[in-house]
Design a protein around this motif. Structure first.
Motif, PDB file in Angstrom:
ATOM      1  N   VAL A 104       0.950  -1.109  -0.022  1.00  0.00           N
ATOM      2  CA  VAL A 104       0.089  -0.024   0.133  1.00  0.00           C
ATOM      3  C   VAL A 104       0.834   1.482   0.153  1.00  0.00           C
ATOM      4  O   VAL A 104       2.041   1.242   0.546  1.00  0.00           O
ATOM      5  N   SER A 105       0.421   2.390  -0.819  1.00  0.00           N
ATOM      6  CA  SER A 105       1.028   3.448  -0.636  1.00  0.00           C
ATOM      7  C   SER A 105       0.061   4.585  -0.418  1.00  0.00           C
ATOM      8  O   SER A 105      -1.083   4.363  -1.070  1.00  0.00           O
ATOM      9  N   ARG A 106       0.557   5.882  -0.150  1.00  0.00           N
ATOM     10  CA  ARG A 106      -0.345   6.931  -0.117  1.00  0.00           C
ATOM     11  C   ARG A 106       0.431   8.128  -0.057  1.00  0.00           C
ATOM     12  O   ARG A 106       1.508   8.325   0.577  1.00  0.00           O
ATOM     13  N   ALA A 107      -0.065   9.350  -0.489  1.00  0.00           N
ATOM     14  CA  ALA A 107       0.462  10.521  -0.436  1.00  0.00           C
ATOM     15  C   ALA A 107      -0.233  11.271   0.663  1.00  0.00           C
ATOM     16  O   ALA A 107      -1.303  11.533   0.959  1.00  0.00           O
ATOM     17  N   VAL A 108       0.767  11.862   1.827  1.00  0.00           N
ATOM     18  CA  VAL A 108       0.283  12.419   2.762  1.00  0.00           C
ATOM     19  C   VAL A 108       0.664  14.095   2.632  1.00  0.00           C
ATOM     20  O   VAL A 108       1.922  14.473   2.488  1.00  0.00           O
ATOM     21  N   THR A 109      -0.167  15.060   2.944  1.00  0.00           N
ATOM     22  CA  THR A 109       0.071  16.487   3.022  1.00  0.00           C
ATOM     23  C   THR A 109       0.057  17.209   4.392  1.00  0.00           C
ATOM     24  O   THR A 109      -1.085  16.753   5.100  1.00  0.00           O
ATOM     25  N   SER A 110       0.846  17.497   4.902  1.00  0.00           N
ATOM     26  CA  SER A 110       1.014  17.918   6.477  1.00  0.00           C
ATOM     27  C   SER A 110       1.615  19.489   6.375  1.00  0.00           C
ATOM     28  O   SER A 110       1.829  20.042   5.378  1.00  0.00           O
ATOM     29  N   ASP A 111       1.652  19.805   7.813  1.00  0.00           N
ATOM     30  CA  ASP A 111       2.128  21.091   7.790  1.00  0.00           C
ATOM     31  C   ASP A 111       3.592  21.231   7.527  1.00  0.00           C
ATOM     32  O   ASP A 111       4.227  22.322   7.023  1.00  0.00           O
ATOM     33  N   VAL A 118       4.807   4.269   2.435  1.00  0.00           N
ATOM     34  CA  VAL A 118       4.659   2.972   1.718  1.00  0.00           C
ATOM     35  C   VAL A 118       4.841   1.894   2.899  1.00  0.00           C
ATOM     36  O   VAL A 118       5.522   1.943   3.471  1.00  0.00           O
ATOM     37  N   MET A 119       3.970   0.852   2.657  1.00  0.00           N
ATOM     38  CA  MET A 119       4.100  -0.372   3.640  1.00  0.00           C
ATOM     39  C   MET A 119       4.073  -1.635   2.603  1.00  0.00           C
ATOM     40  O   MET A 119       3.483  -1.769   1.686  1.00  0.00           O
ATOM     41  N   ALA A 120       5.005  -2.531   3.010  1.00  0.00           N
ATOM     42  CA  ALA A 120       5.407  -3.648   2.269  1.00  0.00           C
ATOM     43  C   ALA A 120       5.547  -4.863   3.115  1.00  0.00           C
ATOM     44  O   ALA A 120       6.128  -4.637   4.140  1.00  0.00           O
ATOM     45  N   PRO A 121       5.120  -6.011   2.895  1.00  0.00           N
ATOM     46  CA  PRO A 121       5.061  -7.111   3.537  1.00  0.00           C
ATOM     47  C   PRO A 121       6.419  -7.733   3.778  1.00  0.00           C
ATOM     48  O   PRO A 121       7.433  -7.683   2.811  1.00  0.00           O
ATOM     49  N   ILE A 122       6.828  -8.516   4.992  1.00  0.00           N
ATOM     50  CA  ILE A 122       8.001  -8.918   5.203  1.00  0.00           C
ATOM     51  C   ILE A 122       7.860 -10.369   5.197  1.00  0.00           C
ATOM     52  O   ILE A 122       7.004 -11.077   5.973  1.00  0.00           O
ATOM     53  N   MET A 123       8.181 -11.369   4.226  1.00  0.00           N
ATOM     54  CA  MET A 123       7.783 -12.648   4.089  1.00  0.00           C
ATOM     55  C   MET A 123       8.688 -13.486   4.774  1.00  0.00           C
ATOM     56  O   MET A 123      10.081 -13.425   4.464  1.00  0.00           O
ATOM     57  N   GLY A 130       5.441  -9.881   9.248  1.00  0.00           N
ATOM     58  CA  GLY A 130       5.519  -8.327   9.430  1.00  0.00           C
ATOM     59  C   GLY A 130       5.512  -7.425   8.025  1.00  0.00           C
ATOM     60  O   GLY A 130       5.255  -7.914   7.120  1.00  0.00           O
ATOM     61  N   ALA A 131       5.793  -6.351   8.225  1.00  0.00           N
ATOM     62  CA  ALA A 131       5.746  -5.153   7.323  1.00  0.00           C
ATOM     63  C   ALA A 131       6.930  -4.406   7.601  1.00  0.00           C
ATOM     64  O   ALA A 131       7.383  -4.097   8.901  1.00  0.00           O
ATOM     65  N   VAL A 132       7.274  -3.544   6.654  1.00  0.00           N
ATOM     66  CA  VAL A 132       8.244  -2.424   6.579  1.00  0.00           C
ATOM     67  C   VAL A 132       7.479  -1.137   6.150  1.00  0.00           C
ATOM     68  O   VAL A 132       6.593  -1.170   5.087  1.00  0.00           O
ATOM     69  N   ALA A 133       7.310  -0.082   7.129  1.00  0.00           N
ATOM     70  CA  ALA A 133       6.717   1.084   6.575  1.00  0.00           C
ATOM     71  C   ALA A 133       7.801   2.170   6.622  1.00  0.00           C
ATOM     72  O   ALA A 133       8.595   2.465   7.349  1.00  0.00           O
ATOM     73  N   VAL A 134       7.627   2.980   5.278  1.00  0.00           N
ATOM     74  CA  VAL A 134       8.687   3.707   4.953  1.00  0.00           C
ATOM     75  C   VAL A 134       8.128   5.019   4.450  1.00  0.00           C
ATOM     76  O   VAL A 134       6.933   5.263   3.932  1.00  0.00           O
ATOM     77  N   LYS A 135       8.661   6.232   5.097  1.00  0.00           N
ATOM     78  CA  LYS A 135       8.170   7.700   4.801  1.00  0.00           C
ATOM     79  C   LYS A 135       9.205   8.323   4.014  1.00  0.00           C
ATOM     80  O   LYS A 135      10.579   8.408   4.246  1.00  0.00           O
ATOM     81  N   PHE A 136       8.850   8.709   2.708  1.00  0.00           N
ATOM     82  CA  PHE A 136       9.601   9.324   1.747  1.00  0.00           C
ATOM     83  C   PHE A 136       9.409  10.972   1.558  1.00  0.00           C
ATOM     84  O   PHE A 136       8.436  11.284   1.626  1.00  0.00           O
ATOM     85  N   SER A 137      10.356  11.640   1.703  1.00  0.00           N
ATOM     86  CA  SER A 137      10.414  13.061   1.416  1.00  0.00           C
ATOM     87  C   SER A 137      10.175  13.361  -0.080  1.00  0.00           C
ATOM     88  O   SER A 137      10.883  12.346  -0.826  1.00  0.00           O
TER      89      SER A 137
END
Length: 218
Positions: A104-111, A118-123, A130-137
């Motif tokens: 899953v991925s999403r664009a987020v607008t904040s202050d 993005v969140m991807a599964p760990i097999m 589990g999963a890894v969640a990453v925040k990209f600038s």
């Protein structure tokens, strides 16, 4: 006006393409991290995960945050992160999709601006552990979009100026000069008031008019 409209349309399409490229890169990066963690079976090794996360953050400056989650039957626990006080929170529907092996991925607008999460599964052994969640600038993408916008607007302004100069020159040679020839011939009339012949050698409408004028004053 038409040129400006096309410029703004191209800028909008370019910005959209940059956003899509950033999204694709973020998804690929999250998948790679998740695959590496699954391959190394490091989901339960907290200290090793923390060191790996900090190395990844140092290597890729556009990554703002990495959370590694371990899935429980009815919850998800963060086992390693570079930002302990701010967990990347995804809706339950997104978490359920990742549990099924999706990304899953999403664009987020904040202050603080706009970024991608993005969140991807760990097999592990064929199951989603589990999963890894990453925040990209999106700063670099915004800088690229700004440079494209500046060059596009500059080239549009230059093209408008060049078109204005060419139109002025064409009006001068195509319209103004023949009219001046007619005015000079009319003013340079003989004593009897008959205008002098016009020396306009053209095949367009002004040439036809010149021949008709010369026949009239002959």
């Amino acid at each position: 006006m038409v040129s400006s409209a096309f410029t703004w349309i191209n800028l909008a399409l370019a910005h959209r393409a940059i956003e899509e490229d950033l999204k694709a890169r973020a998804i690929v990066y999250a998948r790679e991290i998740a695959a590496q963690l699954g391959h190394d079976r490091e989901l339960g090794r907290g200290l090793a995960l923390q060191g790996l996360i900090w190395r990844l953050i140092e290597i890729r400056r556009s990554v703002l945050q990495i959370d590694v989650l371990a899935f429980r039957p009815d919850s998800a626990a963060v086992v390693a992160t570079n930002a302990p006080g701010t967990r990347l929170r995804f809706p339950d529907a997104d978490v359920d999709e990742v549990r099924q092996g999706g990304v899953v991925s999403r664009a987020v607008t904040s202050d603080n601006g706009r970024h991608w999460e993005v969140m991807a599964p760990i097999m592990l052994e064929g199951t989603v552990a589990g999963a890894v969640a990453v925040k990209f600038s999106s700063v670099r993408a915004n800088e690229l979009a700004s440079r494209i916008r500046w060059w596009a607007l500059t080239l549009t302004a230059v093209s408008v100026l060049v078109m204005g100069v060419l139109m002025s020159a064409s009006i001068h040679f195509v319209v103004d000069r023949p009219i001046r020839c007619f005015m000079t011939a009319i003013k340079a009339g003989a004593d009897d008031g008959v205008p002098a012949p016009v020396t306009v050698r053209r095949t367009d409408e002004f040439g036809v008019l010149a021949r008709q004028f010369n026949e009239m004053v002959a």
